[in-house]
Write a protein that holds these residues in place. Structure first.
Motif, PDB file in Angstrom:
ATOM      1  N   UNK A   1      -1.585   4.938   9.735  1.00 18.47           N
ATOM      2  CA  UNK A   1      -1.161   6.291  10.086  1.00 18.47           C
ATOM      3  C   UNK A   1       0.316   6.535   9.811  1.00 18.47           C
ATOM      4  N   UNK A   2       1.089   5.481   9.634  1.00 17.54           N
ATOM      5  CA  UNK A   2       2.520   5.641   9.412  1.00 17.54           C
ATOM      6  C   UNK A   2       2.957   5.510   7.973  1.00 17.54           C
ATOM      7  N   UNK A   3       2.007   5.431   7.037  1.00 15.89           N
ATOM      8  CA  UNK A   3       2.354   5.188   5.634  1.00 15.89           C
ATOM      9  C   UNK A   3       2.579   6.458   4.827  1.00 15.89           C
TER      10      UNK A   3
ATOM     11  N   UNK B   1     -15.011  -7.956   0.456  1.00 14.49           N
ATOM     12  CA  UNK B   1     -14.015  -7.858   1.521  1.00 14.49           C
ATOM     13  C   UNK B   1     -12.701  -7.334   0.968  1.00 14.49           C
ATOM     14  N   UNK B   2     -12.007  -6.571   1.805  1.00  7.78           N
ATOM     15  CA  UNK B   2     -10.738  -5.966   1.453  1.00  7.78           C
ATOM     16  C   UNK B   2      -9.658  -6.493   2.390  1.00  7.78           C
ATOM     17  N   UNK B   3      -8.559  -6.932   1.806  1.00  8.41           N
ATOM     18  CA  UNK B   3      -7.395  -7.353   2.583  1.00  8.41           C
ATOM     19  C   UNK B   3      -6.215  -6.521   2.109  1.00  8.41           C
ATOM     20  N   UNK B   4      -5.539  -5.893   3.048  1.00 13.14           N
ATOM     21  CA  UNK B   4      -4.454  -4.966   2.722  1.00 13.14           C
ATOM     22  C   UNK B   4      -3.170  -5.436   3.407  1.00 13.14           C
ATOM     23  N   UNK B   5      -2.063  -5.290   2.703  1.00 15.71           N
ATOM     24  CA  UNK B   5      -0.768  -5.601   3.292  1.00 15.71           C
ATOM     25  C   UNK B   5       0.157  -4.396   3.222  1.00 15.71           C
ATOM     26  N   UNK B   6       0.855  -4.113   4.322  1.00 12.64           N
ATOM     27  CA  UNK B   6       1.794  -2.991   4.367  1.00 12.64           C
ATOM     28  C   UNK B   6       2.786  -3.236   5.498  1.00 12.64           C
ATOM     29  N   UNK B   7       3.889  -2.519   5.449  1.00 10.15           N
ATOM     30  CA  UNK B   7       4.898  -2.680   6.486  1.00 10.15           C
ATOM     31  C   UNK B   7       4.522  -1.974   7.781  1.00 10.15           C
ATOM     32  N   UNK B   8       3.709  -0.917   7.666  1.00 10.53           N
ATOM     33  CA  UNK B   8       3.378  -0.106   8.828  1.00 10.53           C
ATOM     34  C   UNK B   8       1.877   0.045   8.977  1.00 10.53           C
ATOM     35  N   UNK B   9       1.463   0.581  10.113  1.00  4.45           N
ATOM     36  CA  UNK B   9       0.061   0.896  10.342  1.00  4.45           C
ATOM     37  C   UNK B   9      -0.368   2.010   9.385  1.00  4.45           C
TER      38      UNK B   9
ATOM     39  N   UNK C   1      -4.829  11.398   2.595  1.00  3.19           N
ATOM     40  CA  UNK C   1      -6.283  11.502   2.669  1.00  3.19           C
ATOM     41  C   UNK C   1      -6.754  10.961   4.016  1.00  3.19           C
ATOM     42  N   UNK C   2      -7.135  11.835   4.943  1.00  2.00           N
ATOM     43  CA  UNK C   2      -7.516  11.380   6.291  1.00  2.00           C
ATOM     44  C   UNK C   2      -8.648  10.364   6.283  1.00  2.00           C
ATOM     45  N   UNK C   3      -9.612  10.528   5.364  1.00  2.00           N
ATOM     46  CA  UNK C   3     -10.738   9.596   5.334  1.00  2.00           C
ATOM     47  C   UNK C   3     -10.270   8.185   4.958  1.00  2.00           C
ATOM     48  N   UNK C   4      -9.265   8.087   4.092  1.00  2.00           N
ATOM     49  CA  UNK C   4      -8.728   6.771   3.742  1.00  2.00           C
ATOM     50  C   UNK C   4      -8.036   6.146   4.947  1.00  2.00           C
TER      51      UNK C   4
ATOM     52  N   UNK D   1       0.823  -1.221   0.000  1.00  2.00           N
ATOM     53  CA  UNK D   1       0.000   0.000   0.000  1.00  2.00           C
ATOM     54  C   UNK D   1       0.851   1.263   0.000  1.00  2.00           C
ATOM     55  N   UNK D   2       2.007   1.211   0.639  1.00  2.00           N
ATOM     56  CA  UNK D   2       2.847   2.409   0.727  1.00  2.00           C
ATOM     57  C   UNK D   2       3.316   2.895  -0.635  1.00  2.00           C
ATOM     58  N   UNK D   3       3.261   2.037  -1.649  1.00  2.00           N
ATOM     59  CA  UNK D   3       3.747   2.410  -2.979  1.00  2.00           C
ATOM     60  C   UNK D   3       2.944   3.556  -3.593  1.00  2.00           C
ATOM     61  N   UNK D   4       1.706   3.768  -3.150  1.00  2.00           N
ATOM     62  CA  UNK D   4       0.891   4.848  -3.716  1.00  2.00           C
ATOM     63  C   UNK D   4       0.598   5.935  -2.688  1.00  2.00           C
ATOM     64  N   UNK D   5       1.206   5.834  -1.508  1.00  2.00           N
ATOM     65  CA  UNK D   5       0.985   6.870  -0.493  1.00  2.00           C
ATOM     66  C   UNK D   5       1.462   8.216  -1.009  1.00  2.00           C
ATOM     67  N   UNK D   6       0.640   9.240  -0.835  1.00  6.52           N
ATOM     68  CA  UNK D   6       0.977  10.574  -1.312  1.00  6.52           C
ATOM     69  C   UNK D   6       0.494  10.872  -2.715  1.00  6.52           C
ATOM     70  N   UNK D   7      -0.061   9.881  -3.421  1.00  6.17           N
ATOM     71  CA  UNK D   7      -0.615  10.081  -4.756  1.00  6.17           C
ATOM     72  C   UNK D   7      -2.114  10.344  -4.595  1.00  6.17           C
ATOM     73  N   UNK D   8      -2.566  11.575  -4.802  1.00  2.00           N
ATOM     74  CA  UNK D   8      -3.971  11.916  -4.532  1.00  2.00           C
ATOM     75  C   UNK D   8      -4.959  11.066  -5.317  1.00  2.00           C
TER      76      UNK D   8
END
Length: 236
Positions: free
Chosen positions: A142-144, A132-140, A148-151, A106-113
């Motif tokens: 809030x740390x990515x 259903x949605x399953x997400x994988x990331x290295x961090x929580x 977008x706060x709503x996301x 998920x972090x790969x697109x963080x910051x891309x509006x």
């Protein structure tokens, strides 16, 4: 066929590795995550957020979730965002028609509006459609670095499980499992040699198994320490 169906079918071209199933996953400390993946097909929980270091098995479990959902409830899709971040986020449109969507890196697109907005809408549409949605990331969430706060708030609502990094015992079990899938047996001294002299990154260990498998088949030789040394070259 509607436009939404066409988009869903296009996204399904991103297939997962069907060898990455629950049967081949070595839980050893991550049993709760495996149980949660198994429960997805029963409609509970609504979604999962798997977090942990790079070699903790997130990608394996995300792909296993897709395979399990396909067998139980219908279509699923695995989206490795580290590979897809350069594409248009419009590929997410229509995926709410599927039973399960697994999003990796998920972090790969963080910051891309644009990507963040589409992920936000996908979350809402899946929820409304019962997917259903399953997400994988290295961090929580809030740390990515998501903007977008709503996301972030939607992701925080998912059941969050932390995966532990593999220790030597789990790496040993994983090596044996990988070899077992190929009908091979690695003697204990050879396992010791591999773990002592090769990188312990799981992707690298998988590559080592594939090399040993191919060499053993070609040469018709057992996987002894001298043969492993010959195949793998000088120790790392």
């Amino acid at each position: 066929m509607t436009g939404g169906h066409r988009r869903a079918q296009r996204a399904l071209a991103f297939q997962w590795n069907d060898r990455a199933d629950l049967a081949s996953f070595v839980p050893h400390g991550n049993e709760q995550a495996v149980a949660a993946i198994r429960s997805l097909g029963d409609g509970h929980p609504q979604g999962l957020y798997l977090m942990g270091p790079g070699d903790s098995g997130k990608s394996h479990l995300l792909q296993a979730a897709c395979g399990d959902a396909t067998q139980k409830t219908g279509q699923a899709v695995y989206l490795p965002l580290a590979q897809l971040a350069g594409q248009s986020p419009a590929l997410l449109e229509g995926l709410d028609q599927l039973a399960l969507v697994a999003i990796d890196d998920l972090a790969a697109v963080a910051g891309d509006p644009a990507w963040e907005e589409e992920l936000f809408h996908l979350y809402n549409r899946l929820r409304d459609q019962g997917g259903q949605l399953v997400v994988g990331a290295r961090q929580a969430p809030a740390g990515l670095g998501l903007q977008l706060p709503d996301l972030v708030s939607r992701l925080e609502a998912l059941l969050r499980l932390r995966l532990s990094a593999p220790d030597d015992q789990r790496r040993r079990l994983i090596l044996k499992a990988l070899l077992g899938q190929r009908g091979l047996t690695l003697p204990e001294p050879t396992i010791d040699y591999v773990l002592r002299h090769q990188s312990r990154d799981l992707d690298h260990l998988l590559m080592v198994v594939e090399r040993l498998d191919a060499a053993s088949l070609e040469a018709g030789r057992r996987l002894t320490v001298p043969f492993a040394r010959e195949v793998l070259g000088p120790p790392d």
